[in-house]
Design an enzyme around this catalytic site. Structure first.
Site, PDB file in Angstrom:
ATOM      1  N   THR A   1       0.847  -1.189   0.000  1.00 15.57           N
ATOM      2  CA  THR A   1       0.000   0.000   0.000  1.00 15.57           C
ATOM      3  C   THR A   1       0.882   1.239   0.000  1.00 15.57           C
ATOM      4  O   THR A   1       1.925   1.264   0.663  1.00 15.57           O
ATOM      5  CB  THR A   1      -0.949   0.020   1.229  1.00 15.57           C
TER       6      THR A   1
ATOM      7  N   HIS B   1       2.350 -11.627  14.188  1.00 17.87           N
ATOM      8  CA  HIS B   1       3.403 -12.234  15.006  1.00 17.87           C
ATOM      9  C   HIS B   1       3.087 -13.680  15.378  1.00 17.87           C
ATOM     10  O   HIS B   1       3.955 -14.405  15.881  1.00 17.87           O
ATOM     11  CB  HIS B   1       3.603 -11.396  16.272  1.00 17.87           C
TER      12      HIS B   1
END
Length: 404
Positions: A315, A367
């Site tokens: 993006t 994560h």
């Protein structure tokens, strides 16, 4: 003959759409394949073409949620096309007659301040500390309903001038789905963001040297930054494959290809079309595909298939002037790279201070599946490729890599 037009399936897993806009009116004559409506799904906005020519009767209102396969309009295919003034309406013409305008009825101003709220409405107004005289009731004879009380907004003081109007606008199905997915990404992933900066001088030098020749050679396709970033990302994904994987329950799904989602701004909001097998594309191939998808998004022609899939997202908030941000993961993907604006800043080069065009880059990652070592290593690999594109992305031959 009366033809029933039903909502076609825009794609797999989509069970309903929303009528965003009718492009015709009830009773219009429509031509076959003429766009008669825009419909929103949770993935894209699509045009609905007339299946036959004839007089149309609408069976749904703008804003209605309609199930796939439901009838949204009828077309009288036996009706003849109106002639004469070009009007698309089916009503016959009538001879105009001059008539005396009726006298206007006297205006009676109705005062709602004295109207009594319902018991439920009164309780809500008391909780909000709003006086019944401060709102207009919509019930019978101006009675304040519970809904009126729920929607009432406390006064924010005496106006100091200027407009203080407001408008309540229903979000499109696409925008609501995007919002839902963004909230889910924040709530359902262990999202972290790591940052780095890139010296854009080497890429700028290549673009300045070859962009005119590249554009002339490749039928107007420009040599932008996105091809360099896409190539750098696909290289880094090969070095750190966990970033190119996804969670699926108790399993990790790893991909040996790179379908890169490119976030673009369209008239209906954020679109994320996918560049398939970006790891196999040349610089020209990447730029041409991004241009094709961006034009389809701008023109409202993007399809569900164009946005389905994707293993990693890029993006570019820099086109709007963003210096730094923490992009939100595009689920079910595990990583997203955020580009930002390029600003000339002083940096240390070989012990000396020099001014260079610099860009901050950000990697947001899940994560649960990507450790710190992989995330930092991935972003460093992107930085290295962008700062040394001739060697790492062009095999030491820019003209060959650019197909010049």
């Amino acid at each position: 003959m009366i033809l029933e037009m039903k909502v076609p399936s825009p794609g797999e897993s989509i069970t309903e759409v929303e009528i965003a806009t009718w492009l015709v009116q009830d009773g219009d004559y429509v031509e076959k394949d003429q766009a008669i409506a825009e419909v929103d799904s949770d993935k894209a906005t699509l045009e609905l073409p007339a299946e036959e020519s004839g007089i149309i009767t609408l069976k749904a209102e703008e804003g209605d949620a309609v199930a796939v396969g439901a009838v949204v309009c009828l077309i009288d295919t036996s009706a003849a096309k109106p002639e004469g003034d070009g009007s698309t309406k089916s009503e016959p013409k009538v001879e105009e007659k001059k008539v005396e305008a009726p006298k206007a009825a006297p205006v009676v101003e109705k005062t709602y301040a004295s109207q009594t709220p319902s018991p439920a409405a009164r309780k809500i107004l008391e909780e909000k500390n709003i006086q019944p005289g401060d709102i207009v009731g919509t019930g019978k004879d101006g009675r304040i309903t519970k809904e009126d009380a729920v929607n009432a907004v406390p006064s924010m003081g005496t106006p100091t001038g200027g407009s203080r109007s407001s408008e309540r606008i229903k979000l499109s199905m696409l925008r609501r789905k995007v919002a839902e997915r963004l909230v889910a990404a924040k709530n359902e992933t262990a999202m972290l963001t790591t940052f780095n900066e890139v010296n854009m001088t080497p890429i700028n030098n290549i673009r300045n040297q070859y962009k005119d020749e590249f554009k002339a050679k490749h039928n107007g396709v420009g040599l932008g930054y996105m091809s360099f970033f896409t190539k750098a990302v696909t290289r880094a994904l090969q070095l750190y494959p966990d970033v190119n994987s996804m969670m699926d329950g108790d399993y990790k799904v790893a991909y040996d290809f790179a379908d890169i989602s490119i976030a673009v701004s369209g008239p209906k909001g954020l679109m994320v079309p996918v560049v398939r097998n970006a790891e196999l594309l040349t610089f020209r191939g990447v730029e041409a595909e991004i241009k094709r998808l961006a034009l389809r998004a701008r023109d409202g022609q993007i399809t569900v298939d164009d946005m389905t899939g994707g293993t990693f997202t890029i993006t570019n908030g820099g086109v709007f002037g963003s210096m730094l941000s923490t992009p939100i993961i595009n689920p079910p993907q595990s990583g997203i790279l955020g580009m930002h604006n390029i600003i000339e800043r002083p940096i240390a080069v070989n012990g000396k201070v020099e001014i260079h065009p610099m860009m901050y880059v950000a990697l947001s990652y899940d994560h649960r599946i990507i450790d710190g070592r992989e995330s930092v290593g991935f972003l460093v690999a992107v930085k290295e490729a962008l700062e040394n594109p001739v060697e790492l992305l062009m095999d030491n031959n820019p003209k060959k890599a650019l197909e010049l």
